[in-house]
Write a protein that holds these residues in place. Structure first.
Motif, PDB file in Angstrom:
ATOM      1  N   TYR A   1       0.838  -1.200   0.000  1.00 23.90           N
ATOM      2  CA  TYR A   1       0.000   0.000   0.000  1.00 23.90           C
ATOM      3  C   TYR A   1       0.869   1.245   0.000  1.00 23.90           C
ATOM      4  N   THR A   2       0.458   2.220  -0.792  1.00 25.03           N
ATOM      5  CA  THR A   2       1.161   3.502  -0.835  1.00 25.03           C
ATOM      6  C   THR A   2       0.968   4.207   0.498  1.00 25.03           C
ATOM      7  N   SER A   3       1.718   5.262   0.713  1.00 24.93           N
ATOM      8  CA  SER A   3       1.657   5.974   1.992  1.00 24.93           C
ATOM      9  C   SER A   3       0.362   6.742   2.190  1.00 24.93           C
ATOM     10  N   GLY A   4      -0.340   7.048   1.117  1.00 28.87           N
ATOM     11  CA  GLY A   4      -1.597   7.762   1.256  1.00 28.87           C
ATOM     12  C   GLY A   4      -1.439   9.256   1.464  1.00 28.87           C
ATOM     13  N   THR A   5      -0.346   9.836   1.025  1.00 26.94           N
ATOM     14  CA  THR A   5      -0.130  11.273   1.232  1.00 26.94           C
ATOM     15  C   THR A   5      -1.049  12.134   0.372  1.00 26.94           C
ATOM     16  N   SER A   6      -1.491  11.615  -0.770  1.00 25.73           N
ATOM     17  CA  SER A   6      -2.356  12.414  -1.655  1.00 25.73           C
ATOM     18  C   SER A   6      -3.796  11.885  -1.678  1.00 25.73           C
ATOM     19  N   GLY A   7      -4.186  11.154  -0.670  1.00 24.91           N
ATOM     20  CA  GLY A   7      -5.515  10.550  -0.594  1.00 24.91           C
ATOM     21  C   GLY A   7      -5.407   9.235   0.152  1.00 24.91           C
ATOM     22  N   PRO A   8      -6.447   8.428   0.087  1.00 24.41           N
ATOM     23  CA  PRO A   8      -6.369   7.131   0.778  1.00 24.41           C
ATOM     24  C   PRO A   8      -5.242   6.275   0.191  1.00 24.41           C
ATOM     25  N   PRO A   9      -4.601   5.449   1.024  1.00 22.12           N
ATOM     26  CA  PRO A   9      -3.565   4.563   0.488  1.00 22.12           C
ATOM     27  C   PRO A   9      -4.134   3.687  -0.632  1.00 22.12           C
ATOM     28  N   LYS A  10      -3.303   3.428  -1.608  1.00 20.96           N
ATOM     29  CA  LYS A  10      -3.739   2.616  -2.744  1.00 20.96           C
ATOM     30  C   LYS A  10      -2.978   1.306  -2.750  1.00 20.96           C
ATOM     31  N   GLY A  11      -3.700   0.210  -2.992  1.00 22.58           N
ATOM     32  CA  GLY A  11      -3.066  -1.096  -3.085  1.00 22.58           C
ATOM     33  C   GLY A  11      -2.316  -1.224  -4.399  1.00 22.58           C
ATOM     34  N   VAL A  12      -1.081  -1.662  -4.325  1.00 23.16           N
ATOM     35  CA  VAL A  12      -0.243  -1.876  -5.496  1.00 23.16           C
ATOM     36  C   VAL A  12       0.130  -3.355  -5.513  1.00 23.16           C
ATOM     37  N   VAL A  13      -0.140  -4.012  -6.629  1.00 17.73           N
ATOM     38  CA  VAL A  13       0.148  -5.437  -6.739  1.00 17.73           C
ATOM     39  C   VAL A  13       1.429  -5.627  -7.542  1.00 17.73           C
ATOM     40  N   LEU A  14       2.371  -6.364  -6.962  1.00 19.26           N
ATOM     41  CA  LEU A  14       3.575  -6.762  -7.677  1.00 19.26           C
ATOM     42  C   LEU A  14       3.390  -8.211  -8.103  1.00 19.26           C
ATOM     43  N   THR A  15       3.732  -8.511  -9.353  1.00 19.36           N
ATOM     44  CA  THR A  15       3.630  -9.889  -9.811  1.00 19.36           C
ATOM     45  C   THR A  15       4.761 -10.713  -9.192  1.00 19.36           C
ATOM     46  N   ARG A  16       4.639 -12.008  -9.307  1.00 19.26           N
ATOM     47  CA  ARG A  16       5.690 -12.890  -8.796  1.00 19.26           C
ATOM     48  C   ARG A  16       6.998 -12.657  -9.553  1.00 19.26           C
ATOM     49  N   THR A  17       6.890 -12.328 -10.828  1.00 14.29           N
ATOM     50  CA  THR A  17       8.092 -12.014 -11.598  1.00 14.29           C
ATOM     51  C   THR A  17       8.745 -10.743 -11.060  1.00 14.29           C
ATOM     52  N   ASN A  18       7.944  -9.731 -10.699  1.00 18.74           N
ATOM     53  CA  ASN A  18       8.498  -8.516 -10.095  1.00 18.74           C
ATOM     54  C   ASN A  18       9.285  -8.857  -8.831  1.00 18.74           C
ATOM     55  N   VAL A  19       8.722  -9.761  -8.025  1.00 27.35           N
ATOM     56  CA  VAL A  19       9.368 -10.151  -6.769  1.00 27.35           C
ATOM     57  C   VAL A  19      10.713 -10.819  -7.056  1.00 27.35           C
ATOM     58  N   LEU A  20      10.744 -11.745  -8.004  1.00 33.07           N
ATOM     59  CA  LEU A  20      11.992 -12.432  -8.333  1.00 33.07           C
ATOM     60  C   LEU A  20      13.033 -11.450  -8.850  1.00 33.07           C
ATOM     61  N   ARG A  21      12.632 -10.553  -9.721  1.00 32.45           N
ATOM     62  CA  ARG A  21      13.584  -9.575 -10.271  1.00 32.45           C
ATOM     63  C   ARG A  21      14.129  -8.672  -9.165  1.00 32.45           C
ATOM     64  N   ALA A  22      13.293  -8.308  -8.217  1.00 37.62           N
ATOM     65  CA  ALA A  22      13.749  -7.482  -7.092  1.00 37.62           C
ATOM     66  C   ALA A  22      14.781  -8.235  -6.254  1.00 37.62           C
ATOM     67  N   ILE A  23      14.534  -9.514  -6.020  1.00 31.77           N
ATOM     68  CA  ILE A  23      15.481 -10.332  -5.258  1.00 31.77           C
ATOM     69  C   ILE A  23      16.808 -10.429  -6.010  1.00 31.77           C
ATOM     70  N   GLN A  24      16.732 -10.700  -7.294  1.00 36.73           N
ATOM     71  CA  GLN A  24      17.956 -10.829  -8.093  1.00 36.73           C
ATOM     72  C   GLN A  24      18.738  -9.514  -8.125  1.00 36.73           C
ATOM     73  N   THR A  25      18.025  -8.402  -8.243  1.00 39.91           N
ATOM     74  CA  THR A  25      18.678  -7.097  -8.311  1.00 39.91           C
ATOM     75  C   THR A  25      19.441  -6.798  -7.027  1.00 39.91           C
ATOM     76  N   ILE A  26      18.797  -7.009  -5.881  1.00 31.92           N
ATOM     77  CA  ILE A  26      19.471  -6.694  -4.621  1.00 31.92           C
ATOM     78  C   ILE A  26      20.607  -7.675  -4.355  1.00 31.92           C
ATOM     79  N   ARG A  27      20.418  -8.936  -4.734  1.00 34.08           N
ATOM     80  CA  ARG A  27      21.483  -9.934  -4.569  1.00 34.08           C
ATOM     81  C   ARG A  27      22.702  -9.535  -5.393  1.00 34.08           C
ATOM     82  N   ASP A  28      22.484  -9.121  -6.635  1.00 33.86           N
ATOM     83  CA  ASP A  28      23.590  -8.723  -7.508  1.00 33.86           C
ATOM     84  C   ASP A  28      24.234  -7.418  -7.044  1.00 33.86           C
ATOM     85  N   ALA A  29      23.424  -6.434  -6.675  1.00 35.40           N
ATOM     86  CA  ALA A  29      23.958  -5.126  -6.262  1.00 35.40           C
ATOM     87  C   ALA A  29      24.782  -5.241  -4.985  1.00 35.40           C
TER      88      ALA A  29
END
Length: 162
Positions: A108-136
């Motif tokens: 969920y977003t912080s809600g600074t410009s209105g109610p917090p909004k749900g943001v969905v990350l796909t499973r592929t997004n999750v894997l890419r994020a893991i790989q990016t931080i592991r590599d960095a």
């Protein structure tokens, strides 16, 4: 998270210290059916635990109590081979064509410009994020990382848990 995915669910990390009305908003907006409610002890409850219990009951959400100090006994797995295979196993799960585009997590977003909004990350997004931080960070299976961000924060949820 992997168990939730295996049951075709989508995890959403929440902080029990949030105001009750905000937690209620997240539960309603995400159509939450099950809460895995981490607690130190079932006997000694605090005000937040009581409020959350009442809210989950009111919202008809299953309230599964996970006693954290009994779930983790403090022993670290020293088997590096199993640690080396962890990312491979996650990648294999996420790379299955039929699962790639499925929802991975809800944030969920912080809600600074209105109610917090749900943001969905796909499973592929999750894997890419893991790989990016592991590599960095050049993380290797023998490394140990101290991560202090909460599990309701994207960094804590994705990078620490997975």
């Amino acid at each position: 998270i992997l168990a939730i995915w295996k049951s075709n669910g989508v995890p959403l990390g929440l902080n029990k210290q949030y105001p009750t009305n905000l937690i209620e908003y997240f539960l309603n907006d995400s159509k939450c059916k099950l809460a895995i409610n981490g607690t130190d002890d079932l006997i000694e409850k605090n005000e937040h635990d009581d409020q959350l219990d009442r809210l989950l009951l009111k919202q008809n959400v299953i309230n599964y109590k996970l006693i954290e100090n009994k779930f983790y006994d403090g022993k670290l797995d020293s088997n590096l081979e199993s640690n080396e295979n962890a990312l491979v196993n996650i990648r294999n799960l996420l790379e299955l064509d039929e699962l790639k585009k499925r929802e991975g997590v809800i944030l969920y977003t912080s809600g600074t410009s209105g109610p917090p909004k749900g943001v969905v990350l796909t499973r592929t997004n999750v894997l890419r994020a893991i790989q990016t931080i592991r590599d960095a960070w050049e993380i290797e299976p023998k490394d140990t990382c101290l991560h202090t961000l909460p599990l309701n924060h994207v960094h804590g949820l994705i990078y620490c848990l997975l």
